[in-house]
Scaffold this motif. Structure first.
Motif, PDB file in Angstrom:
ATOM      1  N   ALA A  91       3.060   1.762  -3.861  1.00 54.47           N
ATOM      2  CA  ALA A  91       3.934   1.692  -2.690  1.00 54.47           C
ATOM      3  C   ALA A  91       3.125   1.792  -1.407  1.00 54.47           C
ATOM      4  N   GLY A  92       2.125   2.654  -1.390  1.00 48.89           N
ATOM      5  CA  GLY A  92       1.289   2.807  -0.196  1.00 48.89           C
ATOM      6  C   GLY A  92       0.482   1.564   0.110  1.00 48.89           C
ATOM      7  N   THR A  93      -0.044   0.908  -0.936  1.00 48.69           N
ATOM      8  CA  THR A  93      -0.835  -0.299  -0.733  1.00 48.69           C
ATOM      9  C   THR A  93       0.026  -1.441  -0.195  1.00 48.69           C
ATOM     10  N   LEU A  94       1.259  -1.519  -0.647  1.00 47.68           N
ATOM     11  CA  LEU A  94       2.180  -2.524  -0.124  1.00 47.68           C
ATOM     12  C   LEU A  94       2.569  -2.202   1.321  1.00 47.68           C
ATOM     13  N   ALA A  95       2.784  -0.907   1.596  1.00 50.24           N
ATOM     14  CA  ALA A  95       3.228  -0.496   2.925  1.00 50.24           C
ATOM     15  C   ALA A  95       2.164  -0.718   3.986  1.00 50.24           C
ATOM     16  N   VAL A  96       0.895  -0.526   3.623  1.00 51.91           N
ATOM     17  CA  VAL A  96      -0.173  -0.616   4.616  1.00 51.91           C
ATOM     18  C   VAL A  96      -0.297  -2.033   5.181  1.00 51.91           C
ATOM     19  N   GLN A  97       0.235  -3.001   4.449  1.00 48.59           N
ATOM     20  CA  GLN A  97       0.181  -4.379   4.929  1.00 48.59           C
ATOM     21  C   GLN A  97       1.207  -4.650   6.023  1.00 48.59           C
ATOM     22  N   HIS A  98       2.102  -3.701   6.238  1.00 44.99           N
ATOM     23  CA  HIS A  98       3.160  -3.889   7.227  1.00 44.99           C
ATOM     24  C   HIS A  98       3.194  -2.797   8.296  1.00 44.99           C
ATOM     25  N   VAL A  99       2.397  -1.740   8.114  1.00 45.93           N
ATOM     26  CA  VAL A  99       2.401  -0.616   9.045  1.00 45.93           C
ATOM     27  C   VAL A  99       1.001  -0.426   9.596  1.00 45.93           C
ATOM     28  N   HIS A 100       0.889  -0.061  10.851  1.00 42.76           N
ATOM     29  CA  HIS A 100      -0.401   0.148  11.482  1.00 42.76           C
ATOM     30  C   HIS A 100      -1.002   1.451  10.987  1.00 42.76           C
ATOM     31  N   GLY A 148      -0.586   9.995  -3.740  1.00 44.71           N
ATOM     32  CA  GLY A 148      -0.891   8.656  -4.221  1.00 44.71           C
ATOM     33  C   GLY A 148      -0.579   7.599  -3.178  1.00 44.71           C
ATOM     34  N   PHE A 149       0.565   7.759  -2.495  1.00 39.92           N
ATOM     35  CA  PHE A 149       0.941   6.842  -1.415  1.00 39.92           C
ATOM     36  C   PHE A 149      -0.130   6.837  -0.330  1.00 39.92           C
ATOM     37  N   SER A 188      -4.296   6.240  -8.750  1.00 42.11           N
ATOM     38  CA  SER A 188      -4.062   5.682  -7.413  1.00 42.11           C
ATOM     39  C   SER A 188      -5.047   4.558  -7.104  1.00 42.11           C
ATOM     40  N   ASN A 189      -6.282   4.678  -7.620  1.00 40.42           N
ATOM     41  CA  ASN A 189      -7.282   3.631  -7.389  1.00 40.42           C
ATOM     42  C   ASN A 189      -6.895   2.322  -8.059  1.00 40.42           C
ATOM     43  N   ILE A 190      -6.492   2.393  -9.323  1.00 40.73           N
ATOM     44  CA  ILE A 190      -6.220   1.142 -10.045  1.00 40.73           C
ATOM     45  C   ILE A 190      -4.957   0.458  -9.524  1.00 40.73           C
ATOM     46  N   ALA A 191      -4.014   1.242  -9.006  1.00 33.04           N
ATOM     47  CA  ALA A 191      -2.821   0.629  -8.417  1.00 33.04           C
ATOM     48  C   ALA A 191      -3.199  -0.179  -7.178  1.00 33.04           C
ATOM     49  N   SER A 192      -4.029   0.420  -6.316  1.00 34.80           N
ATOM     50  CA  SER A 192      -4.469  -0.290  -5.109  1.00 34.80           C
ATOM     51  C   SER A 192      -5.348  -1.485  -5.462  1.00 34.80           C
ATOM     52  N   LEU A 193      -6.230  -1.282  -6.442  1.00 35.41           N
ATOM     53  CA  LEU A 193      -7.129  -2.357  -6.844  1.00 35.41           C
ATOM     54  C   LEU A 193      -6.352  -3.570  -7.339  1.00 35.41           C
ATOM     55  N   ALA A 194      -5.290  -3.343  -8.102  1.00 34.89           N
ATOM     56  CA  ALA A 194      -4.498  -4.453  -8.631  1.00 34.89           C
ATOM     57  C   ALA A 194      -3.948  -5.320  -7.509  1.00 34.89           C
ATOM     58  N   VAL A 195      -3.480  -4.682  -6.441  1.00 35.00           N
ATOM     59  CA  VAL A 195      -2.944  -5.429  -5.298  1.00 35.00           C
ATOM     60  C   VAL A 195      -4.048  -6.243  -4.630  1.00 35.00           C
TER      61      VAL A 195
END
Length: 259
Positions: A91-100, A148-149, A188-195
């Motif tokens: 969720a955090g990796t997806l959110a960072v693409q839309h939030v400063h 994790g977020f 948390s690393n592998i979730a971000s890495l997948a994105v």
């Protein structure tokens, strides 16, 4: 992405990843070493973040395996937390693409200072297991996904956050909290890495070289955790929190008037 880096710089990145793998396993904050080196090697910022997640994932995988093998962590006790960290980071990796992400520039140094001071001035914290201050369900459903977020959204100091939460909220010993932190940070690393992989942001040659260094450093670090215990972990957490705060201050030009 095709990024051309010479053999000498690849050697430097390998060494940096090895040192970072050791530091990250013991105290967290290894990205403080590897990410600036990737940027110094002229890897574009987004690709540097993605490549850093690749090599960091293998470091936490190695240390997680070592912790499980030495039975410092039981999978049956950690799997619910693992899943919570995984979904939080996604969720955090997806959110960072839309939030400063600069919205956290003030908050994070304050939190890091707090972690450093906690372990510096509470020398008995985590020496032995204590009484939990937060229930297992609240910790799993609230605290772990938030950290994790944060890792998916921003990142620096995640391992230290997990360690502090284990000691302060669940009453774990510092060694147990650090061991648990490795598996949660791996999730948390592998979730971000997948994105990042889906987005084609990883520089594979550079990441591959650094993966080898990370795994070596993480393996050495896992042995150091077992042998050194809290005596080694505590000062390194304080040191890395201080270093991360100083890095933030330097980036923001807070030292410009002093030199």
């Amino acid at each position: 992405m095709d990024v051309t880096i010479g053999g000498e710089m690849l050697g430097v990145l390998f060494v940096a990843a090895t040192v970072a793998g050791f530091v990250d396993t013991v105290a967290g904050g290894g990205g403080l070493i590897t990410l600036p080196m990737l940027l110094l090697a002229q890897v574009p910022p987004v690709h540097a973040l993605a490549t850093n997640k690749l090599q960091g994932s293998f470091g936490t995988l190695t240390s997680s395996y070592a912790m499980l093998r030495r039975r410092l962590v039981r999978w049956s006790a950690i799997r619910g937390l693992f899943v919570a960290s995984l979904f939080g980071a996604a969720a955090g990796t997806l959110a960072v693409q839309h939030v400063h992400a600069q919205a956290l520039d003030v908050l994070i140094p304050v939190v890091l200072i707090g972690i450093g001071l906690y372990f510096l001035f509470a020398p008995s914290a985590g020496a032995v297991a204590g009484r939990p201050r937060l229930g297992a369900r609240a910790y799993r459903n609230g605290v772990v996904p938030v950290i994790g977020f944060y890792d998916g959204f921003f990142g620096p100091g995640t391992g230290s956050f997990f360690s502090l939460a284990g000691v302060a909220l669940r009453g774990h010993s510092l060694v147990t909290a650090t061991a648990n932190a490795k598996l949660l940070n791996f999730a948390s690393n592998i979730a971000s890495l997948a994105v990042f992989v889906i987005g084609g942001k990883v520089v594979w040659l550079v990441g591959g070289v650094m993966v080898v260094g990370q795994m070596i450093g993480a393996w050495l670090g896992s042995h150091a955790v077992v042998r050194g215990g809290a005596r080694l972990i505590r000062p390194l957490i304080v040191l890395m929190c201080t270093a991360m705060v100083l890095r933030y201050a330097w980036q923001k030009g807070l030292f410009m008037g002093l030199f």
